[in-house]
Design a protein around this motif. Structure first.
Motif, short mmCIF file in Angstrom:
data_model
loop_
_atom_site.label_atom_id
_atom_site.label_comp_id
_atom_site.label_asym_id
_atom_site.label_seq_id
_atom_site.Cartn_x
_atom_site.Cartn_y
_atom_site.Cartn_z
N THR A 22 40.87 45.75 32.95
CA THR A 22 39.97 46.10 34.04
C THR A 22 39.12 47.34 33.75
OG1 THR A 22 41.31 44.98 35.70
CG2 THR A 22 39.83 46.69 36.51
N PRO A 23 39.66 48.39 33.13
CA PRO A 23 38.81 49.56 32.87
C PRO A 23 37.60 49.29 31.96
CG PRO A 23 41.13 50.14 32.64
CD PRO A 23 41.06 48.66 32.79
N TYR A 24 37.64 48.21 31.19
CA TYR A 24 36.55 47.88 30.28
C TYR A 24 35.51 46.95 30.90
CZ TYR A 24 39.93 49.81 27.05
OH TYR A 24 40.82 50.64 26.44
N ASP A 25 35.81 46.42 32.08
CA ASP A 25 34.93 45.46 32.74
C ASP A 25 33.84 46.19 33.51
OD1 ASP A 25 33.81 43.26 34.06
OD2 ASP A 25 35.30 43.35 35.66
N ASP A 26 32.59 46.02 33.08
CA ASP A 26 31.48 46.67 33.77
C ASP A 26 30.74 45.69 34.69
OD1 ASP A 26 30.21 45.09 31.90
OD2 ASP A 26 28.95 46.69 31.10
N GLN A 27 31.32 44.51 34.90
CA GLN A 27 30.67 43.52 35.75
C GLN A 27 31.44 43.26 37.03
OE1 GLN A 27 28.85 40.17 33.27
NE2 GLN A 27 30.52 40.92 31.96
N ASN A 28 32.55 43.98 37.23
CA ASN A 28 33.39 43.81 38.41
C ASN A 28 33.81 42.36 38.61
OD1 ASN A 28 33.31 46.61 39.16
ND2 ASN A 28 31.21 46.24 39.85
N LEU A 29 34.28 41.76 37.52
CA LEU A 29 34.70 40.36 37.56
C LEU A 29 36.07 40.22 38.21
CD1 LEU A 29 33.50 39.35 33.99
CD2 LEU A 29 32.41 38.81 36.17
N ASP A 30 36.35 39.05 38.69
CA ASP A 30 37.62 38.72 39.33
C ASP A 30 38.57 38.20 38.25
OD1 ASP A 30 39.75 37.60 40.71
OD2 ASP A 30 38.50 36.52 42.14
N PHE A 31 39.47 39.05 37.79
CA PHE A 31 40.38 38.65 36.71
C PHE A 31 41.29 37.51 37.13
CE2 PHE A 31 38.87 42.43 34.66
CZ PHE A 31 39.04 42.17 33.31
#
Length: 152
Positions: free
Chosen positions: A68-77
């Motif tokens: 999550t800290p690497y996601d810059d698109q605020n995706l739903d994991f």
């Protein structure tokens, strides 16, 4: 096409924020375009790689927390985990994730696409220059109090 050369003092006066931002946009954009050919996002790719590197060690929750800290698109994991399972690329044993043969094949296809982007990006850049660039960026990050360790 040759890259235009400039005097060192002119290059050294450039704003690092501009150049790191421009590099990030073009590099990440190229990788995302390559992954999109497989209908994947970067987090799909990250999940597939982490599972392949440590089968039966990751849970959906631990992978989500790590990535999550690497996601810059605020995706739903959760949706990404569901998507990978629905494609038949991952399976769960207990709460541990593994790749299916189809998942490993998809990961390999995505790896090949990413490798082409990396090869294009690094054309004409010797490993020593590339490593020096990474180390300079690490130093800049460290100097400003950021995390400069290589990602695990």
């Amino acid at each position: 096409m040759e890259i235009k050369e400039y005097p060192e003092e002119q290059v050294a006066a450039q704003a690092i924020g501009y150049w790191t931002g421009a590099a990030n946009r073009i590099i990440v954009g190229g990788l995302r375009t390559a992954l999109a050919e497989e209908s994947l996002t970067q987090p799909h790719w990250w999940i597939l790689n982490h599972i392949a590197g440590a089968p039966d060690e990751w849970t959906a929750a631990t992978l989500t927390a790590k990535l999550t800290p690497y996601d810059d698109q605020n995706l739903d994991f959760d949706a990404i985990h569901t998507d990978l399972a629905d494609r038949g690329w991952t399976r769960t044993s207990g709460d541990r994730l593994t790749l299916t043969p189809a998942g490993e094949a998809a990961r390999e296809r995505a790896r090949t696409r990413n490798a082409k982007v990396h090869a294009t990006m690094r054309a004409g850049v010797p490993d020593t220059d590339y490593a020096a660039t990474i180390n300079v960026l690490r130093r800049l990050i460290h100097n400003l109090g950021g995390a400069s360790d290589l990602p695990a």
